[in-house]
Write a protein that holds these residues in place. Sequence first.
Motif, PDB file in Angstrom:
ATOM      1  N   GLU A 171       0.636  -1.275   0.119  1.00  0.00           N
ATOM      2  CA  GLU A 171       0.061  -0.040  -0.038  1.00  0.00           C
ATOM      3  C   GLU A 171       0.988   1.330   0.106  1.00  0.00           C
ATOM      4  N   LEU A 172       1.747   1.336   0.876  1.00  0.00           N
ATOM      5  CA  LEU A 172       2.795   2.491   0.797  1.00  0.00           C
ATOM      6  C   LEU A 172       3.576   2.376  -0.338  1.00  0.00           C
ATOM      7  N   VAL A 178       4.960   9.552   6.292  1.00  0.00           N
ATOM      8  CA  VAL A 178       4.837   9.759   7.914  1.00  0.00           C
ATOM      9  C   VAL A 178       3.750   9.088   8.477  1.00  0.00           C
ATOM     10  N   THR A 179       2.458   8.969   7.778  1.00  0.00           N
ATOM     11  CA  THR A 179       1.343   7.956   8.580  1.00  0.00           C
ATOM     12  C   THR A 179       2.009   6.588   8.479  1.00  0.00           C
ATOM     13  N   PHE A 180       2.820   6.001   7.652  1.00  0.00           N
ATOM     14  CA  PHE A 180       3.207   4.599   7.998  1.00  0.00           C
ATOM     15  C   PHE A 180       4.136   4.733   9.020  1.00  0.00           C
ATOM     16  N   CYS A 181       5.294   5.565   9.244  1.00  0.00           N
ATOM     17  CA  CYS A 181       6.074   5.646  10.253  1.00  0.00           C
ATOM     18  C   CYS A 181       5.422   5.698  11.702  1.00  0.00           C
ATOM     19  N   ARG A 182       4.346   6.463  11.614  1.00  0.00           N
ATOM     20  CA  ARG A 182       3.516   6.651  12.903  1.00  0.00           C
ATOM     21  C   ARG A 182       2.813   5.186  13.219  1.00  0.00           C
ATOM     22  N   GLU A 183       2.189   4.729  12.229  1.00  0.00           N
ATOM     23  CA  GLU A 183       1.749   3.301  12.656  1.00  0.00           C
ATOM     24  C   GLU A 183       2.429   2.125  12.628  1.00  0.00           C
ATOM     25  N   PHE A 237      13.822   4.639   9.299  1.00  0.00           N
ATOM     26  CA  PHE A 237      13.239   4.634   7.954  1.00  0.00           C
ATOM     27  C   PHE A 237      13.426   6.090   7.433  1.00  0.00           C
ATOM     28  N   VAL A 238      13.719   6.375   6.289  1.00  0.00           N
ATOM     29  CA  VAL A 238      14.576   7.630   5.575  1.00  0.00           C
ATOM     30  C   VAL A 238      13.077   8.267   4.719  1.00  0.00           C
ATOM     31  N   GLY A 245       0.125  13.146   9.905  1.00  0.00           N
ATOM     32  CA  GLY A 245       0.041  13.040   8.544  1.00  0.00           C
ATOM     33  C   GLY A 245      -0.423  14.200   7.845  1.00  0.00           C
ATOM     34  N   SER A 246      -1.210  14.883   8.660  1.00  0.00           N
ATOM     35  CA  SER A 246      -1.923  16.334   7.928  1.00  0.00           C
ATOM     36  C   SER A 246      -0.832  17.202   7.150  1.00  0.00           C
ATOM     37  N   ILE A 247      -1.275  17.716   6.127  1.00  0.00           N
ATOM     38  CA  ILE A 247      -0.573  18.784   5.291  1.00  0.00           C
ATOM     39  C   ILE A 247      -1.013  20.213   5.830  1.00  0.00           C
ATOM     40  N   VAL A 248      -0.205  21.029   6.526  1.00  0.00           N
ATOM     41  CA  VAL A 248      -0.662  22.235   7.036  1.00  0.00           C
ATOM     42  C   VAL A 248       0.133  23.446   6.527  1.00  0.00           C
ATOM     43  N   ILE A 249      -0.423  24.548   6.698  1.00  0.00           N
ATOM     44  CA  ILE A 249       0.471  25.756   6.295  1.00  0.00           C
ATOM     45  C   ILE A 249       0.896  26.662   7.820  1.00  0.00           C
TER      46      ILE A 249
END
Length: 523
Positions: A27-28, A83-88, A114-115, A198-202
Amino acid sequence: MGITSSVPVDTIPDPSPLPGSKEEHDELRKALDGRLHTFHHDRETYDKIRAGSNGTETWNIDGMGKPIAIAACQSAEDVSAAVTFCREQCQPNSIRVCVAGGRHSHQCMINNSFVIDLSGLKGITINEEEKYADVMGGSLQGDLDTATEPYHLATTAGHVSSTGCGGLIIQGGHGYLERKFGMVVDNLLQVEIVVANGSIVIADEKQNPDLFWAIRGGGGNFGVVIRFRLRLHPIPEKIYAGQRIHVPLGMGWFPDRAPLIKAFSKTTADSSDDNGTGLLVLPCGGPVVENLVYVGPVEEGQRYFAKHKKEVGYPLVDNMKGQSYHFGVQRFAPAGGGNFYITGVLVPRMSDEFAEALGDCVTSANGPGKKTNCLLFLVPMGGAVSRKGPEDTAYPHRTTLFWVIISGDWIGDPGTPEYEERRKRTVAWCGMVQEKLKPFATGHYGVLAEVDTHGSKGGEEEEETKRDGDGDISDRDTDTGVLAPMRGGTRNVYGPNLPRLQGIKKKYDPTNIFTINDNILPK
């Protein structure tokens, strides 16, 4: 020389398998369009990407470990998926997360990590009318210089064109223009960042202003920045700059190192003219090299540095002239593919004792010996840097006038006895310099060869680990090291801003996914 895939990695133990199921890996990999490269899945491509990709090389062989996987990202969505994969998957299995931008960092490619590789996320867009640049997270300093030169615009950037923009900016950012225009973070207008969920924020002065404050000096603690917006300033087509190289004989027209150091300080950090700046280079057993820059009209620069020349005796070389800031001053790009150990200290003021100590550190008698190359860089500050308060941004060291970069490199192939012996001598020299300069230092710049854990969980004193990059190559850049039972770490990176940074860390990275940095513990 450049780094190739022939770097001898077999001196390092193989990394663990990538955590998670095959379905989760697939999936990743699908989210990244196949650009997930693992040691155990596609070793050949992994080795090539690990050494360099998209024109960005892993600069320091000594800091290049064996990560478990490399996610070659080309978009914000790629970074979010990684990032989501790293968190989970990674964090529950104690797999740490690296971010590789310009790959000059000692912590961009560490063992069993994990790079998240940003080398495919490059690009500079110039808004000439509003005078700003949008800089993608994997861009290099040289990319920024090339993009801004046609418009006769510039902003503070690092001294080395092959350095990544991202790592330089989030720590604070020093460069030739900082006395005139402030540090890089003082010219940062906005970031686009992927945070721990995993959110993309300004983040800017109006949107997520707490995160915007923290990112300006708080390092990689809060997420992966995928875009920076930087303020640009008009700059003359030519400025007065160049080198004066001195033989420190200590007699007549050839003064010793200490007088040359004080004269350099007088015309840069201690000067009331913000246009006068430079970089002093002190090689072990070698000459004193003044890189001098006047950020103004050539004629004014000639007059400014003519007085300085009378105070420094007779330079062996003097190539001062009118030249382009972008393609003259900013073209320094030392070759990568070597073995480097770099640390440093921040010093608030010049003194006779400090100048003597600097000079003493680089005498031939105090050098680390053959097959090594050790030197000090003296970066002058003051001017616009000091006109900001310590709490205006997360970077607190505003009254500091000098950053002393302590740099050592050595010849050899990792894993050989010669390599380890020369490394030991080089690291010992760096430590000796730090000890000699400790009485004058008040702080440290973040993320070089040495990093700390800053703060304590739950407000209680705890033992915190100093990761000093020393030790056997099999465990280097891991959490093994010298235990330092000190609140706030052994290095003063964040100063009085640490408590506020801990609160922001808790908001945006509550479980502390992003730890490979001068790590701020959430609180």
